[in-house]
Design a protein around this motif. Structure first.
Motif, short mmCIF file in Angstrom:
data_model
loop_
_atom_site.label_atom_id
_atom_site.label_comp_id
_atom_site.label_asym_id
_atom_site.label_seq_id
_atom_site.Cartn_x
_atom_site.Cartn_y
_atom_site.Cartn_z
N LYS A 7 22.94 38.13 65.96
CA LYS A 7 21.79 38.06 64.45
C LYS A 7 22.02 38.52 63.42
O LYS A 7 21.98 39.42 63.74
CB LYS A 7 20.65 37.57 65.37
CG LYS A 7 20.59 36.42 66.73
CD LYS A 7 19.04 36.20 67.26
CE LYS A 7 19.01 35.12 67.64
NZ LYS A 7 17.37 35.33 69.02
N LYS A 15 18.12 47.71 75.00
CA LYS A 15 18.02 46.91 76.28
C LYS A 15 19.56 47.21 77.37
O LYS A 15 19.50 47.09 78.37
CB LYS A 15 17.63 45.56 75.79
CG LYS A 15 16.21 45.18 75.29
CD LYS A 15 16.52 43.57 75.08
CE LYS A 15 15.00 42.96 75.15
NZ LYS A 15 14.37 41.61 74.90
N LEU A 284 24.00 33.76 75.80
CA LEU A 284 22.45 34.45 74.87
C LEU A 284 22.24 34.92 75.94
O LEU A 284 22.00 35.09 76.80
CB LEU A 284 21.59 33.25 74.79
CG LEU A 284 21.71 32.28 73.95
CD1 LEU A 284 20.99 31.00 73.64
CD2 LEU A 284 21.89 32.24 72.65
N ASP A 286 20.59 39.13 75.94
CA ASP A 286 19.47 40.43 75.01
C ASP A 286 19.41 40.44 73.37
O ASP A 286 19.48 40.93 72.68
CB ASP A 286 20.54 41.32 75.28
CG ASP A 286 19.97 42.42 76.24
OD1 ASP A 286 18.78 42.09 77.20
OD2 ASP A 286 20.67 43.62 77.05
N ASP A 287 18.21 39.00 73.08
CA ASP A 287 18.26 38.73 71.78
C ASP A 287 19.21 38.08 70.70
O ASP A 287 19.34 38.61 70.03
CB ASP A 287 17.49 39.66 71.79
CG ASP A 287 16.01 38.95 71.86
OD1 ASP A 287 15.64 38.38 72.69
OD2 ASP A 287 15.02 40.25 72.19
N GLU A 288 20.87 38.35 71.58
CA GLU A 288 21.83 37.90 71.02
C GLU A 288 22.87 37.03 71.50
O GLU A 288 22.79 36.79 72.74
CB GLU A 288 23.04 39.54 70.88
CG GLU A 288 22.42 41.07 70.45
CD GLU A 288 23.12 42.16 70.66
OE1 GLU A 288 24.18 42.18 71.62
OE2 GLU A 288 22.55 43.16 70.75
N GLU A 289 23.75 36.81 70.67
CA GLU A 289 24.01 35.53 70.47
C GLU A 289 25.22 35.50 70.69
O GLU A 289 26.46 35.56 69.35
CB GLU A 289 23.68 34.09 69.64
CG GLU A 289 24.58 33.17 69.91
CD GLU A 289 23.60 31.94 69.23
OE1 GLU A 289 24.57 32.30 67.55
OE2 GLU A 289 22.93 30.75 68.50
N GLN A 365 22.61 30.78 78.58
CA GLN A 365 21.43 31.65 78.76
C GLN A 365 21.60 33.03 79.58
O GLN A 365 21.23 32.61 80.76
CB GLN A 365 19.82 30.93 78.96
CG GLN A 365 18.76 32.05 78.29
CD GLN A 365 18.51 32.56 76.78
OE1 GLN A 365 19.03 32.49 76.09
NE2 GLN A 365 19.06 34.53 76.85
#
Length: 367
Positions: A7, A15, A284, A286-289, A365
């Motif tokens: 992102k 994290k 997906l 740790d809030d990363e893609e 996820q």
């Protein structure tokens, strides 16, 4: 072309760092000729666990970062310091390294406790836990036994524990002490493959015939008040499962912890890997893609690690579920799904360490 996509923001490493903790060795106890107990100091972070869970130890061996999952042999209700037992495995890189080198003051990078081979302790419960353990499979049983005996005054435990010989019995003294302290509530039946001449207990292989013979000696509290736990070599557990099935024991009452990878259906694996299809996968975490292409002959986790994507994992054989994620779209094949419960499979959970995409648009996820 394979690539990683993040992102549009500064990459937050906090994290990632939080996933890894550190434990310091307090004491190393020689349990048997081929096994040690590693007791850890109380860490400066919140170490919370349930009896029966495991931790993953991570250390460098000959320039390679190696990680292995080891069950805790302690109970948070009884023991001041957490500990694991480690038995040598033939050609086992980590187990032999730990047995040969671990000493007080050593530090290990670890993943926090996890695992589902646990039982909720309730002072109001009155139940019978029948445990089947083989070799180092006694490790999680120790913690569970101590928790149950300590907190459930009306519950009892019957332990059938198989070993090669008397010298290989891990926690022999501790088990004897539990049986003496909780007389009438803790009953242990030792089975030795190679028993001494003066041995008064059971001897020979723990096959179905012997299991039924032993089972007849164990008090019956009825299926509704009994839980069956097993942990040990695959052959032993298959014999236990067959015996319980022959007695019509409800599967919901049976709990199993595996230390070794089960048998993968060779034909099924060849069908999956032989398709020659490479598929793009989105993970997906740790809030990363992360978007990358998985070759037909590699798992999703293996591919991610090759690309320096730090996804969680431990056993890499489909047992510990440290790599578990939820399949949001697409289809996958798992070489091994022993670690997942029926409800987890129904809810769409998958294991990236043994997972292969079988269609375009796979999205997972994690966490």
């Amino acid at each position: 072309m394979a690539f990683n996509f993040f992102k549009k923001k500064d990459k937050d490493t906090s994290k990632k760092q939080d996933r890894y903790k550190e434990l310091t060795v307090k004491e190393v106890i020689k349990a048997t000729k081929d096994a040690i107990v590693i007791e850890f100091e109380k860490p400066d972070w919140e170490f919370t666990y349930t009896a029966g869970q495991f931790i993953t130890l991570i250390t460098d061996i000959e320039g390679e970062s190696v990680r292995r999952a080891y069950s805790l042999c302690t109970s948070p209700l009884v023991d001041e310091y957490p500990a694991v037992s480690v038995k040598r495995v033939e050609n086992g890189k980590m187990s032999n390294f730990l047995n040969d080198n671990t000493k007080a003051g050593d530090t290990f990078k670890v993943l926090e406790p996890m695992g589902k081979f646990t039982t909720e302790v309730d002072a109001e419960k009155k139940r019978h836990l029948i445990m089947f353990a083989g070799g180092s499979g006694i490790t999680p049983m120790m913690g569970i036994s101590k928790s149950i005996l300590h907190a459930e005054n009306d519950s009892i435990i019957s332990l059938i524990y198989a070993n090669r010989n008397l010298e290989s019995v891990i926690f022999k003294k501790e088990l004897d002490d539990l049986q003496d302290k909780f007389e009438g509530r803790m009953h242990i039946i030792h089975v030795l493959d190679d028993a001494p001449l003066n041995w008064q207990g059971e001897s020979g292989l723990l096959n179905e015939e012997m299991l039924k013979k032993i089972f007849d000696r164990i008090p019956s509290w009825g299926h509704e008040n009994t839980q069956y736990l097993m942990c040990g070599p695959e052959g032993m557990m298959k014999n236990v499962e067959q015996m319980l099935e022959s007695l019509s024991i409800p599967k919901d009452n049976v709990y199993k912890e595996s230390f070794v990878q089960g048998t993968i259906d060779k034909a099924q694996k060849e069908t999956t890997e032989g398709s020659g299809q490479d598929y793009e996968v989105t993970v997906l975490f740790d809030d990363e893609e992360h978007v990358f292409t998985v070759p037909a002959d590699k798992s999703i986790l293996e591919t991610a690690l090759d690309k320096d994507i730090d996804l969680p994992f431990s056993c890499q054989s489909g047992l510990c579920t440290a790599c578990r994620g939820k399949l949001l779209s697409g289809t996958m094949h798992l070489d091994e799904d022993e670690g997942l419960s029926d409800s987890e499979r129904e809810e769409g959970y998958v294991l990236t360490c043994v997972g292969h995409p079988t269609s375009p648009g796979v999205k997972i996820q994690i966490g």
